[in-house]
Design a protein around this motif. Structure first.
Motif, PDB file in Angstrom:
ATOM      1  N   PRO A 230       0.827  -1.208   0.000  1.00 56.63           N
ATOM      2  CA  PRO A 230       0.000   0.000   0.000  1.00 56.63           C
ATOM      3  C   PRO A 230       0.866   1.265   0.000  1.00 56.63           C
ATOM      4  CG  PRO A 230      -0.001  -1.007   2.177  1.00 56.63           C
ATOM      5  CD  PRO A 230       0.747  -1.945   1.273  1.00 56.63           C
ATOM      6  N   VAL A 231       0.585   2.162  -0.902  1.00 56.89           N
ATOM      7  CA  VAL A 231       1.322   3.426  -1.017  1.00 56.89           C
ATOM      8  C   VAL A 231       0.307   4.562  -1.019  1.00 56.89           C
ATOM      9  CG1 VAL A 231       2.943   4.779  -2.399  1.00 56.89           C
ATOM     10  CG2 VAL A 231       3.115   2.295  -2.370  1.00 56.89           C
ATOM     11  N   ALA A 232       0.604   5.617  -0.288  1.00 60.13           N
ATOM     12  CA  ALA A 232      -0.304   6.757  -0.243  1.00 60.13           C
ATOM     13  C   ALA A 232      -0.501   7.331  -1.644  1.00 60.13           C
ATOM     14  CB  ALA A 232       0.240   7.820   0.706  1.00 60.13           C
ATOM     15  N   ALA A 233      -1.749   7.527  -2.026  1.00 57.27           N
ATOM     16  CA  ALA A 233      -2.037   8.059  -3.359  1.00 57.27           C
ATOM     17  C   ALA A 233      -1.424   9.442  -3.548  1.00 57.27           C
ATOM     18  CB  ALA A 233      -3.549   8.120  -3.572  1.00 57.27           C
ATOM     19  N   ALA A 234      -1.372  10.216  -2.475  1.00 56.32           N
ATOM     20  CA  ALA A 234      -0.782  11.554  -2.565  1.00 56.32           C
ATOM     21  C   ALA A 234       0.704  11.483  -2.889  1.00 56.32           C
ATOM     22  CB  ALA A 234      -0.996  12.315  -1.253  1.00 56.32           C
ATOM     23  N   VAL A 235       1.394  10.469  -2.371  1.00 51.81           N
ATOM     24  CA  VAL A 235       2.820  10.301  -2.658  1.00 51.81           C
ATOM     25  C   VAL A 235       3.021   9.960  -4.129  1.00 51.81           C
ATOM     26  CG1 VAL A 235       4.858   8.884  -2.172  1.00 51.81           C
ATOM     27  CG2 VAL A 235       3.394   9.643  -0.296  1.00 51.81           C
ATOM     28  N   LEU A 236       2.192   9.067  -4.646  1.00 52.26           N
ATOM     29  CA  LEU A 236       2.282   8.705  -6.062  1.00 52.26           C
ATOM     30  C   LEU A 236       2.013   9.920  -6.946  1.00 52.26           C
ATOM     31  CD1 LEU A 236       0.417   5.266  -6.020  1.00 52.26           C
ATOM     32  CD2 LEU A 236       2.879   5.644  -6.170  1.00 52.26           C
ATOM     33  N   LEU A 237       1.012  10.717  -6.571  1.00 54.36           N
ATOM     34  CA  LEU A 237       0.698  11.907  -7.350  1.00 54.36           C
ATOM     35  C   LEU A 237       1.847  12.911  -7.299  1.00 54.36           C
ATOM     36  CD1 LEU A 237      -1.303  13.517  -9.046  1.00 54.36           C
ATOM     37  CD2 LEU A 237      -2.286  14.396  -6.903  1.00 54.36           C
ATOM     38  N   ALA A 238       2.455  13.055  -6.130  1.00 50.74           N
ATOM     39  CA  ALA A 238       3.594  13.977  -5.999  1.00 50.74           C
ATOM     40  C   ALA A 238       4.746  13.544  -6.902  1.00 50.74           C
ATOM     41  CB  ALA A 238       4.054  14.045  -4.545  1.00 50.74           C
ATOM     42  N   TRP A 239       4.994  12.237  -6.982  1.00 47.25           N
ATOM     43  CA  TRP A 239       6.044  11.731  -7.873  1.00 47.25           C
ATOM     44  C   TRP A 239       5.713  12.062  -9.334  1.00 47.25           C
ATOM     45  CZ3 TRP A 239      10.785   9.397  -8.054  1.00 47.25           C
ATOM     46  CH2 TRP A 239      11.138   8.827  -9.270  1.00 47.25           C
ATOM     47  N   ILE A 240       4.456  11.823  -9.722  1.00 53.54           N
ATOM     48  CA  ILE A 240       4.059  12.072 -11.103  1.00 53.54           C
ATOM     49  C   ILE A 240       4.213  13.546 -11.461  1.00 53.54           C
ATOM     50  CG2 ILE A 240       2.095  12.057 -12.696  1.00 53.54           C
ATOM     51  CD1 ILE A 240       1.064   9.580 -11.218  1.00 53.54           C
ATOM     52  N   VAL A 241       3.811  14.430 -10.553  1.00 54.60           N
ATOM     53  CA  VAL A 241       3.834  15.862 -10.826  1.00 54.60           C
ATOM     54  C   VAL A 241       5.251  16.416 -10.791  1.00 54.60           C
ATOM     55  CG1 VAL A 241       3.140  18.132  -9.953  1.00 54.60           C
ATOM     56  CG2 VAL A 241       1.466  16.268 -10.076  1.00 54.60           C
ATOM     57  N   LEU A 242       5.956  16.180  -9.679  1.00 60.12           N
ATOM     58  CA  LEU A 242       7.248  16.824  -9.473  1.00 60.12           C
ATOM     59  C   LEU A 242       8.368  16.179 -10.278  1.00 60.12           C
ATOM     60  CD1 LEU A 242       7.067  17.386  -5.602  1.00 60.12           C
ATOM     61  CD2 LEU A 242       6.602  19.039  -7.425  1.00 60.12           C
ATOM     62  N   ILE A 243       8.401  14.864 -10.311  1.00 64.89           N
ATOM     63  CA  ILE A 243       9.521  14.160 -10.947  1.00 64.89           C
ATOM     64  C   ILE A 243       9.197  13.802 -12.399  1.00 64.89           C
ATOM     65  CG2 ILE A 243      11.111  12.214 -10.790  1.00 64.89           C
ATOM     66  CD1 ILE A 243      11.280  14.207  -8.471  1.00 64.89           C
TER      67      ILE A 243
END
Length: 334
Positions: A230-243
């Motif tokens: 399980p991974v926080a959806a917000a963390v995945l979104l932050a990766w997609i946006v920032l990186i």
């Protein structure tokens, strides 16, 4: 002679930096799918994930857009073209194509872009193209066909193929527009400003297409499953946006400025290979022998292509040799 050695050293160093940026861009672009897939499986529509990606990146880059607001007066066509083609066009055409044809086929057609870039450089800009660059494109496209295993889901949906070809043409626009003004010296448009406004334009267009007001926002407050973890959806979104978006576009545009559109385009084929490898490692999607061989062929094609042309030096941008590029630049001005 000492001066000649110094210039050669600068060109070699510029080429190395440009290649590193191109590979880095391919790596982070390739990592977007691995982070997006758990969000889609958690309940988000693919178009909503794309909108979150572009709109979030546009918000991050907004201060740079304000700082470079003079570009709105000096380069409005470049900003609009980069946003429509390099940001919104690629995403919209690709997602529309995969709704009708297999993902592997769509990826293969989209990554015909390096071959189209060579055609643009040779027949539109009338600049020389080396045989090694052409060979690199052939190897990269052939290897990519193995990576996506195009034979396993071949479909001849005419509209789907046309949509995928539209994505390829938009990707050509991304590489060509990224290079615009790079031979203007200090008058060249700042790449960060171009990216910032391109993301703003792309976000505006995708808002109409994706209609985010219908999105299930509650998914972002929960967790998503990544191969049993399980991974926080917000963390995945932050990766997609920032990186996978901000860093990817910045390194990608800077690599085109230091290399050339055709070379950077071939190196970008590594994105599909990296995405496949990351899916194997993080999502448990195993690689077959043809995929591994295809990845090696793509790497070979990228190496041959990037070694076929000198890099752009800080004082004189080059594509296939200094004098040829200088004459081409004068012809374009005329």
């Amino acid at each position: 002679m000492p001066v000649h050695m110094s210039e050669s050293s600068q060109v070699g160093r510029g080429k190395g930096v440009g290649l590193g940026l191109a590979i880095g861009s391919a790596v982070v672009f390739g990592g977007s799918g691995v982070a997006a897939k758990p969000l889609i499986e958690a309940g988000l529509d693919p178009l909503h994930v794309v909108w979150l990606r572009v709109a979030g990146a546009a918000l991050v880059m907004l201060p740079l857009a304000v700082r470079h607001r003079a570009l709105l007066r000096s380069r409005p066509a470049l900003l609009a073209g980069f946003g429509l083609l390099g940001v919104a066009g690629v995403q919209a055409f690709y997602f529309a194509s995969i709704s009708r044809i297999p993902v592997g086929v769509a990826l293969l057609v989209e990554y015909l872009a390096p071959a189209l870039v060579l055609g643009w450089v040779r027949f539109v800009q009338r600049r020389p193209v080396t045989r090694a660059a052409a060979l690199g494109v052939v190897l990269a496209v052939g290897g990519l066909a193995c990576v996506v295993e195009v034979w396993s889901g071949l479909s001849f949906d005419a509209l789907g193929l046309l949509l995928a070809l539209g994505a390829a043409c938009c990707q050509v626009g991304y590489f060509v527009l990224s290079d615009q003004g790079s031979d203007s010296g200090e008058a060249a448009p700042d790449p960060l400003g171009v990216i910032a406004y391109g993301l703003l334009v792309g976000a505006a267009v995708l808002t109409v297409v994706a209609r985010p007001w219908n999105m299930d926002w509650s998914v972002l407050a929960d967790t998503a499953d990544m191969n049993g973890t399980p991974v926080a959806a917000a963390v995945l979104l932050a990766w997609i946006v920032l990186i996978a978006t901000v860093v990817a576009y910045v390194t990608g545009v800077l690599s085109v400025r230091r290399l050339s559109p055709q070379v950077a385009g071939v190196v970008a084929c590594l994105e599909a290979v990296i995405a496949t490898v990351l899916a194997w490692v993080l999502l448990g999607e195993h690689l077959s022998a043809p995929q591994i061989v295809g990845g090696a062929v793509v790497l070979a094609g990228a190496f041959i292509a990037q070694s076929s042309a000198p890099a752009k030096s800080p004082d004189e941008p080059v594509a296939s040799g200094g004098p040829e590029r200088e004459l081409s630049a004068r012809g374009n001005v005329a």
